[in-house]
Design an enzyme around this catalytic site. Sequence first.
Site, PDB file in Angstrom:
ATOM      1  N   GLU A   1      -6.802   4.112   8.065  1.00 22.40           N
ATOM      2  CA  GLU A   1      -6.912   5.451   7.876  1.00 22.40           C
ATOM      3  C   GLU A   1      -8.041   6.067   6.684  1.00 22.40           C
ATOM      4  O   GLU A   1      -7.532   7.791   7.154  1.00 22.40           O
ATOM      5  CB  GLU A   1      -5.110   5.730   7.008  1.00 22.40           C
ATOM      6  CG  GLU A   1      -3.688   5.293   7.793  1.00 22.40           C
ATOM      7  CD  GLU A   1      -3.147   5.135   6.630  1.00 22.40           C
ATOM      8  OE1 GLU A   1      -2.586   4.895   5.464  1.00 22.40           O
ATOM      9  OE2 GLU A   1      -1.932   4.776   7.791  1.00 22.40           O
TER      10      GLU A   1
ATOM     11  N   ASN B   1       1.022  -0.989   0.081  1.00 24.34           N
ATOM     12  CA  ASN B   1      -0.217   0.191   0.448  1.00 24.34           C
ATOM     13  C   ASN B   1       0.939   1.486   0.262  1.00 24.34           C
ATOM     14  O   ASN B   1       1.386   1.616   1.064  1.00 24.34           O
ATOM     15  CB  ASN B   1      -0.917   0.347   0.960  1.00 24.34           C
ATOM     16  CG  ASN B   1      -1.731   1.075   1.265  1.00 24.34           C
ATOM     17  OD1 ASN B   1      -1.598   1.905   0.512  1.00 24.34           O
ATOM     18  ND2 ASN B   1      -2.566   1.296   2.709  1.00 24.34           N
TER      19      ASN B   1
ATOM     20  N   SER C   1       2.932  -2.541  10.336  1.00 27.55           N
ATOM     21  CA  SER C   1       4.836  -2.955  10.581  1.00 27.55           C
ATOM     22  C   SER C   1       5.318  -4.021   9.644  1.00 27.55           C
ATOM     23  O   SER C   1       6.771  -4.438  10.434  1.00 27.55           O
ATOM     24  CB  SER C   1       5.427  -2.610  12.046  1.00 27.55           C
ATOM     25  OG  SER C   1       5.238  -1.219  12.265  1.00 27.55           O
TER      26      SER C   1
ATOM     27  N   HIS D   1      -9.405   0.955   4.793  1.00 31.17           N
ATOM     28  CA  HIS D   1      -8.007   1.053   5.808  1.00 31.17           C
ATOM     29  C   HIS D   1      -8.357   1.792   7.033  1.00 31.17           C
ATOM     30  O   HIS D   1      -9.007   2.510   6.845  1.00 31.17           O
ATOM     31  CB  HIS D   1      -6.656   1.080   4.090  1.00 31.17           C
ATOM     32  CG  HIS D   1      -6.203   1.351   5.132  1.00 31.17           C
ATOM     33  ND1 HIS D   1      -5.164   2.642   5.832  1.00 31.17           N
ATOM     34  CD2 HIS D   1      -4.239   0.458   5.547  1.00 31.17           C
ATOM     35  CE1 HIS D   1      -4.089   1.769   6.593  1.00 31.17           C
ATOM     36  NE2 HIS D   1      -3.318   0.567   5.454  1.00 31.17           N
TER      37      HIS D   1
ATOM     38  N   GLU E   1      -5.707  -5.862  10.704  1.00 32.32           N
ATOM     39  CA  GLU E   1      -4.421  -5.026  10.843  1.00 32.32           C
ATOM     40  C   GLU E   1      -4.571  -3.754  12.130  1.00 32.32           C
ATOM     41  O   GLU E   1      -5.636  -3.190  12.468  1.00 32.32           O
ATOM     42  CB  GLU E   1      -4.404  -3.574   9.695  1.00 32.32           C
ATOM     43  CG  GLU E   1      -4.318  -4.006   8.459  1.00 32.32           C
ATOM     44  CD  GLU E   1      -3.067  -3.088   7.069  1.00 32.32           C
ATOM     45  OE1 GLU E   1      -1.822  -3.626   6.525  1.00 32.32           O
ATOM     46  OE2 GLU E   1      -4.150  -2.058   6.924  1.00 32.32           O
TER      47      GLU E   1
ATOM     48  N   LYS F   1       0.311   4.015  -0.257  1.00 34.21           N
ATOM     49  CA  LYS F   1      -0.309   5.271   0.523  1.00 34.21           C
ATOM     50  C   LYS F   1      -0.664   6.783  -0.707  1.00 34.21           C
ATOM     51  O   LYS F   1      -0.377   6.647  -1.801  1.00 34.21           O
ATOM     52  CB  LYS F   1       0.109   5.693   1.913  1.00 34.21           C
ATOM     53  CG  LYS F   1      -0.296   4.285   2.981  1.00 34.21           C
ATOM     54  CD  LYS F   1       0.135   4.627   4.061  1.00 34.21           C
ATOM     55  CE  LYS F   1       0.306   3.232   4.921  1.00 34.21           C
ATOM     56  NZ  LYS F   1       0.355   3.353   6.381  1.00 34.21           N
TER      57      LYS F   1
ATOM     58  N   GLY G   1       2.362   1.520  10.952  1.00 30.92           N
ATOM     59  CA  GLY G   1       2.981   2.576  10.570  1.00 30.92           C
ATOM     60  C   GLY G   1       3.550   3.217  11.773  1.00 30.92           C
ATOM     61  O   GLY G   1       4.799   3.902  11.687  1.00 30.92           O
TER      62      GLY G   1
HETATM   63  C1  PEP Z   1      -0.781  -0.371   6.446  1.00 28.08           C
HETATM   64  O1  PEP Z   1      -0.525   0.674   6.335  1.00 28.08           O
HETATM   65  O2  PEP Z   1      -1.442  -0.933   5.432  1.00 28.08           O
HETATM   66  C2  PEP Z   1      -0.061  -0.621   6.707  1.00 28.08           C
HETATM   67  C3  PEP Z   1       0.123  -2.290   7.582  1.00 28.08           C
HETATM   68  O3  PEP Z   1       1.351   0.166   7.362  1.00 28.08           O
HETATM   69  P1  PEP Z   1       2.611  -0.082   7.647  1.00 28.08           P
HETATM   70  O4  PEP Z   1       3.527  -1.311   6.693  1.00 28.08           O
HETATM   71  O5  PEP Z   1       3.675   1.105   7.190  1.00 28.08           O
HETATM   72  O6  PEP Z   1       2.465  -0.590   9.450  1.00 28.08           O
END
Ligand code: PEP
Length: 255
Positions: free
Chosen positions: A99, A11, A215, A97, A169, A13, A175
């Site tokens: 976000e 992703n 992460s 997601h 997630e 973003k 992040g």
């Molecule tokens: C994501 O945005 O779906 C995500 C898992 O981000 P990160 O890997 O940076 O934690």
Amino acid sequence: MARRRPLIAGNWKMFNTGPQAAELASRLRSLVSDVTHVDIMVAPPFTALGIVAEILKGSAIRLGGQNLFWEPEGAYTGEVSARMLKAAGCSHVIIGHSERRQYFGETNASVNWKIKAALLGDLIPVMCVGESDAEREADQTFSVVQQQLEEGIKGLGADEVQGFTIAYEPVWAIGTGKTATEDQAQEVHEFIRARIEAACGNSIANDLRILYGGSVKPGNIAGLMAMDDIDGALVGGASLDAESFAAIVRGSLDA
Ligand code: PEP
């Protein structure tokens, strides 16, 4: 060890202009050109879909949107439909997601409408679920995930859920550099599979790919993939670097 063919999804973003995305896609393409046992998908920003689609043409790397709007077309300034994503070369679309839920008011109901639009538009929804830090602390992880799942798939037949991918997630791991432990992730993945089994039957639940996101890095992918119900990863930060993302793709096979 997971029994389903892994999917590693990136992703991107709101990172990368068209030329930057093109460079990242072409570097990734060359780094994973010999990988045959993992499905790979990248979700660039809308403005880079066209150029990335050109670069990935003829490769096994699939393209995804990061979001869509549920209406097929109309006066909806700033929105993008399933048909537009499909025409741009997408096979997948990330929906719900955290976000989007946190900053753009997305709810379980809007996630449900978007999933229906994705399926109608012949796109594979990657439906994101996961609890916040406060919800985990309050021991609400399973109830939150259950509600997100039930409301997200409301009104869908088992045959429709069959085309799905789900991404667990935990919001506190996105992040932040904090990864869920393998056991923490596995217990929620197992729970998700059991809920899908209750709703759609054993064979659909068994085949369902459930990705972990939060992460994920080259150093932790193998441990996560060693768990029975973890079938791949949705990767944010580490997908912005071709070498890291390619290492995660390869690492997913080391479990
Ligand atoms: C994501 O945005 O779906 C995500 C898992 O981000 P990160 O890997 O940076 O934690």
